[in-house]
Design an enzyme around this catalytic site. Structure first.
Site, PDB file in Angstrom:
ATOM      1  N   SER A   9       0.870  -1.177   0.000  1.00 26.86           N
ATOM      2  CA  SER A   9       0.000   0.000   0.000  1.00 26.86           C
ATOM      3  C   SER A   9       0.904   1.223   0.000  1.00 26.86           C
ATOM      4  O   SER A   9       1.880   1.269  -0.749  1.00 26.86           O
ATOM      5  CB  SER A   9      -0.933  -0.043   1.214  1.00 26.86           C
ATOM      6  OG  SER A   9      -1.894   0.980   1.134  1.00 26.86           O
ATOM      7  N   HIS A  36      -3.181  -1.385  -2.999  1.00 24.26           N
ATOM      8  CA  HIS A  36      -4.344  -0.545  -2.746  1.00 24.26           C
ATOM      9  C   HIS A  36      -4.349   0.566  -3.782  1.00 24.26           C
ATOM     10  O   HIS A  36      -3.337   1.231  -3.989  1.00 24.26           O
ATOM     11  CB  HIS A  36      -4.283   0.046  -1.332  1.00 24.26           C
ATOM     12  CG  HIS A  36      -4.410  -0.988  -0.266  1.00 24.26           C
ATOM     13  ND1 HIS A  36      -4.058  -0.760   1.031  1.00 24.26           N
ATOM     14  CD2 HIS A  36      -4.855  -2.272  -0.306  1.00 24.26           C
ATOM     15  CE1 HIS A  36      -4.284  -1.841   1.751  1.00 24.26           C
ATOM     16  NE2 HIS A  36      -4.766  -2.774   0.957  1.00 24.26           N
ATOM     17  N   ASP A 129      -3.753  -4.515   6.572  1.00 25.72           N
ATOM     18  CA  ASP A 129      -4.144  -5.432   5.510  1.00 25.72           C
ATOM     19  C   ASP A 129      -2.939  -6.273   5.080  1.00 25.72           C
ATOM     20  O   ASP A 129      -1.846  -5.765   4.900  1.00 25.72           O
ATOM     21  CB  ASP A 129      -4.694  -4.648   4.307  1.00 25.72           C
ATOM     22  CG  ASP A 129      -5.366  -5.539   3.282  1.00 25.72           C
ATOM     23  OD1 ASP A 129      -5.815  -6.638   3.651  1.00 25.72           O
ATOM     24  OD2 ASP A 129      -5.453  -5.129   2.113  1.00 25.72           O
TER      25      ASP A 129
END
EC number: 3.1.1.61
Length: 185
Positions: A9, A36, A129
């Site tokens: 990310s 992401h 995540d």
């Protein structure tokens, strides 16, 4: 089929470019990248990745079979899953960890299908995540690598993975590249 799946990310895009530059030219296993991304916007992510890679880079498509020599990215606003027959599924179900695509969802899906033939790598990011999914890859016999949080631009994701499961390999960028090249042999 041995496969490498990379999740990242915030702060991971330039790392991925560096990784692609460092891969051996004879390396020829599938690589899947879960980043992401902004929703509902067309990006040129694949174009940038293609510039740094000897692989063919493309978004994974629903029902497409995974093949060696390709780098697949998760499309914006979809979870990327792997089916038992080694084809992709795109899933628009709810966000996980505020994200779609979710790294956890993809890591878990690929791990259940590929078992010990899955290598998961978690890079820089500002949330958690990927931590649970990486643990599942390890529990299913796959190889797991976490970027050293001291090197990560955003250390939350790597730190969460290590706190959840202490047995991951913690590696700097250069070591990640070496480990990927070794894994692919």
């Amino acid at each position: 089929m041995k496969t490498i799946i990379i999740g990242g990310s915030a702060g991971s895009f330039n790392l991925i470019l560096s990784i692609l530059k460092g891969l051996d030219k004879e390396m020829n296993i599938p690589i899947v990248i879960i980043l992401h991304r902004l929703k509902n916007t067309k990006t040129i992510l694949e174009d940038y990745l293609q510039l740094e890679s000897h692989y063919i880079v493309k978004e994974g498509e629903d029902k497409e079979f995974i093949k060696a020599g390709y780098i697949y990215t998760a499309p914006s606003d979809y979870h990327l899953l792997l089916n038992e027959n080694l084809s992709f599924s795109l899933d628009a179900s709810e966000e996980i960890n505020y994200s779609r695509p979710s790294i956890d969802v993809s890591f878990e899906s690929f791990s259940y299908v590929l078992k010990e033939n899955c290598c998961g790598i978690l890079l820089s990011g500002a949330n958690e995540d990927g931590a649970m999914g990486l643990k599942i890859i390890a529990e299913n016999g796959g190889e797991t690598i976490v970027q050293d949080s001291n090197e990560a631009e955003y250390a939350s994701m790597p730190r969460a993975a290590i706190e959840l499961y202490k047995k991951h390999k913690v590696s700097t960028l250069n070591d990640i590249i070496k480990q990927m090249n070794c894994y692919a042999k």
